[in-house]
Design a protein around this motif. Structure first.
Motif, mmCIF file in Angstrom:
data_model
loop_
_atom_site.group_PDB
_atom_site.id
_atom_site.type_symbol
_atom_site.label_atom_id
_atom_site.label_comp_id
_atom_site.label_asym_id
_atom_site.label_seq_id
_atom_site.Cartn_x
_atom_site.Cartn_y
_atom_site.Cartn_z
ATOM 1 N N MET A 45 0.809 -1.289 0.077
ATOM 2 C CA MET A 45 -0.039 0.078 0.138
ATOM 3 C C MET A 45 0.813 1.333 0.012
ATOM 4 O O MET A 45 0.261 2.195 -0.411
ATOM 5 C CB MET A 45 -0.928 -0.036 1.050
ATOM 6 C CG MET A 45 -2.034 -1.173 1.138
ATOM 7 S SD MET A 45 -3.279 -0.944 2.603
ATOM 8 C CE MET A 45 -2.091 -1.200 3.902
ATOM 9 N N ALA A 46 2.091 1.301 0.752
ATOM 10 C CA ALA A 46 2.896 2.296 0.726
ATOM 11 C C ALA A 46 3.401 2.503 -0.828
ATOM 12 O O ALA A 46 3.773 3.887 -1.061
ATOM 13 C CB ALA A 46 3.952 2.193 1.372
ATOM 14 N N MET A 47 3.477 1.529 -1.574
ATOM 15 C CA MET A 47 4.138 1.726 -3.024
ATOM 16 C C MET A 47 2.966 2.397 -3.717
ATOM 17 O O MET A 47 3.243 3.350 -4.670
ATOM 18 C CB MET A 47 4.687 0.462 -3.602
ATOM 19 C CG MET A 47 5.844 -0.103 -2.872
ATOM 20 S SD MET A 47 7.306 1.352 -3.100
ATOM 21 C CE MET A 47 7.482 0.828 -5.155
ATOM 22 N N GLY A 48 1.823 1.892 -3.658
ATOM 23 C CA GLY A 48 0.576 2.519 -4.239
ATOM 24 C C GLY A 48 0.649 3.963 -4.174
ATOM 25 O O GLY A 48 0.219 4.756 -4.804
ATOM 26 N N ALA A 49 0.454 4.313 -2.678
ATOM 27 C CA ALA A 49 0.469 5.733 -2.337
ATOM 28 C C ALA A 49 1.569 6.674 -2.696
ATOM 29 O O ALA A 49 1.239 7.762 -3.294
ATOM 30 C CB ALA A 49 0.530 5.687 -0.699
ATOM 31 N N GLY A 92 9.103 -4.269 5.005
ATOM 32 C CA GLY A 92 10.641 -4.609 4.532
ATOM 33 C C GLY A 92 10.914 -5.175 3.194
ATOM 34 O O GLY A 92 11.776 -5.842 2.813
ATOM 35 N N SER A 93 9.859 -4.699 2.217
ATOM 36 C CA SER A 93 10.409 -5.335 0.800
ATOM 37 C C SER A 93 11.321 -4.811 0.095
ATOM 38 O O SER A 93 11.838 -3.577 0.368
ATOM 39 C CB SER A 93 8.901 -4.721 0.254
ATOM 40 O OG SER A 93 8.635 -3.656 -0.098
ATOM 41 N N ASN A 94 11.832 -5.471 -1.002
ATOM 42 C CA ASN A 94 12.860 -4.857 -1.678
ATOM 43 C C ASN A 94 12.485 -3.626 -2.343
ATOM 44 O O ASN A 94 13.067 -2.748 -2.498
ATOM 45 C CB ASN A 94 13.428 -5.770 -2.780
ATOM 46 C CG ASN A 94 14.198 -7.025 -2.104
ATOM 47 O OD1 ASN A 94 14.239 -6.879 -0.981
ATOM 48 N ND2 ASN A 94 14.651 -7.892 -2.824
ATOM 49 N N ASP A 95 11.062 -3.551 -3.072
ATOM 50 C CA ASP A 95 10.451 -2.542 -3.310
ATOM 51 C C ASP A 95 10.857 -1.280 -2.670
ATOM 52 O O ASP A 95 11.181 0.031 -3.115
ATOM 53 C CB ASP A 95 9.130 -2.574 -3.880
ATOM 54 C CG ASP A 95 8.963 -3.708 -5.276
ATOM 55 O OD1 ASP A 95 10.144 -3.865 -5.943
ATOM 56 O OD2 ASP A 95 7.868 -4.229 -5.310
ATOM 57 N N VAL A 96 10.213 -1.219 -1.452
ATOM 58 C CA VAL A 96 10.278 -0.199 -0.733
ATOM 59 C C VAL A 96 11.934 0.229 -0.230
ATOM 60 O O VAL A 96 12.134 1.416 0.034
ATOM 61 C CB VAL A 96 9.515 -0.347 0.681
ATOM 62 C CG1 VAL A 96 9.981 0.593 1.641
ATOM 63 C CG2 VAL A 96 7.842 -0.075 0.215
ATOM 64 N N ILE A 132 10.212 7.073 -0.562
ATOM 65 C CA ILE A 132 9.599 6.316 0.583
ATOM 66 C C ILE A 132 10.870 6.586 1.802
ATOM 67 O O ILE A 132 11.931 6.335 1.617
ATOM 68 C CB ILE A 132 9.191 4.929 0.585
ATOM 69 C CG1 ILE A 132 7.733 5.042 -0.124
ATOM 70 C CG2 ILE A 132 8.967 4.268 1.999
ATOM 71 C CD1 ILE A 132 7.231 3.745 -0.642
ATOM 72 N N LYS A 133 10.553 6.995 3.130
ATOM 73 C CA LYS A 133 11.250 7.394 4.130
ATOM 74 C C LYS A 133 11.722 6.236 4.823
ATOM 75 O O LYS A 133 12.817 6.105 5.431
ATOM 76 C CB LYS A 133 10.831 8.453 5.044
ATOM 77 C CG LYS A 133 10.729 9.663 4.208
ATOM 78 C CD LYS A 133 12.179 10.432 3.606
ATOM 79 C CE LYS A 133 11.833 11.701 2.844
ATOM 80 N NZ LYS A 133 11.937 11.510 1.572
ATOM 81 N N ALA A 134 10.922 5.164 5.130
ATOM 82 C CA ALA A 134 11.060 4.292 6.351
ATOM 83 C C ALA A 134 9.902 2.941 6.124
ATOM 84 O O ALA A 134 8.822 3.301 5.429
ATOM 85 C CB ALA A 134 11.013 4.627 7.493
#
Length: 294
Positions: free
Chosen positions: A203-207, A226-230, A239-241
């Motif tokens: 969801m963070a990636m979508g946002a 803790g995904s590789n994308d993030v 994304i910050k964290a």
């Protein structure tokens, strides 16, 4: 249950949500690799967060004579009956990532300490926000216990800061596509938004994608998993964290406990087991690989 030593014919069924989400793919791979290293055959199945499909997959595992089931379940309440059905058929279940709403049905429930992890994420979010400003929260699937635990952990920290104001709270069901759409709507209604805290990385990636499309890369986004994308987004200054849950290792541990249980009749552990999470930001993101810190 009579202890049985592993032979080439012994089968472990591994049932998780969709591998489209790298977190669940990592779980399945961790369980499969460890089981095969211990001499088991594996049956890897996906329930797509559909309790009816999950029930059918349990029937498949039972019919195939699985010796054990490793499960990331499709709902805390809906999963009790199939886990019990497997137990009655002499097949123990070892749960990872998500708890079910009863004890004594599964042998192990090994989950990340979602509350502790959420507090870590919230503390970082508050610091990044300078302890003030309007923010939105993206919540996970409402039938998933973890969604509520993470949200509680976030708010038990953030709500201590009176200048932090939540202007929107929406469920995006752990989905990147839904999060993109929800973020677009939130941004239209709250153009002054300063931050977004998300119940998972997907969801963070979508946002973040929606914010970038709107030219709002100034908005602070924090995820969870803790995904590789993030990780890549953090390293690029996006994304910050996030908060790492050790999915791969958790799945390995479940298989190891299944193996020990099949051989000795005991795991030597309590049914409910918590694994602590780790904050990931620019300082350590470079050491993160497939839900594990190197």
């Amino acid at each position: 249950m009579v202890p049985a030593y592993a032979s080439a014919a012994d089968l472990i069924a591994i049932i998780t949500p969709s591998h489209d989400n790298p977190f669940f793919k990592s779980e399945a791979e961790g369980a499969q690799q460890r089981a095969e290293a211990l001499g088991y055959e594996t049956l890897v199945l996906v329930h797509d967060d559909d309790p009816n499909k999950q029930s059918e997959l349990f029937d498949t595992a039972i019919a195939r004579g699985a010796k054990a089931i490793i499960l990331d379940n499709a709902g805390a309440d809906a999963s009790v009956a199939p886990v019990r059905r497997a137990k009655e058929a002499g097949i123990p279940s070892f749960l990872i990532d998500r708890e079910i709403s009863e004890t004594g049905v599964a042998v192990s429930q090994i989950v990340s300490n979602n509350y502790q992890g959420a507090q870590l994420g919230a503390e970082e979010f508050v610091k990044l926000m300078g302890e003030e400003g309007n923010y939105a929260e993206l919540v996970g699937k409402e039938s998933d216990t973890n969604a509520g635990i993470r949200s509680s952990g976030y708010h038990d920290v953030i709500d201590q800061y009176p200048d932090m104001k939540m202007v929107a709270q929406q469920s995006a069901n752990w989905s990147q596509t839904e999060a993109y759409e929800k973020m677009e709507t939130i941004l239209q209604a709250n153009p002054e938004i300063k931050g977004v805290i998300s119940g998972n990385d997907t969801m963070a990636m979508g946002a973040w994608s929606a914010l970038k499309a709107a030219g709002r890369t100034d908005v602070i986004v924090v995820g969870f998993d803790g995904s590789n994308d993030v990780r890549d987004s953090i390293l690029e200054g996006g994304i910050k964290a996030t908060v790492l849950q050790p999915a791969f290792r958790q799945a390995e541990i479940a298989v190891e406990q299944a193996d020990q249980y099949l051989k000795t009749g005991s795991t030597g552990q309590d049914e409910k087991q918590l694994m602590d999470c780790v904050l990931i930001n620019a300082s350590n993101a470079g050491n993160l690989e497939t839900f594990a810190l190197k």
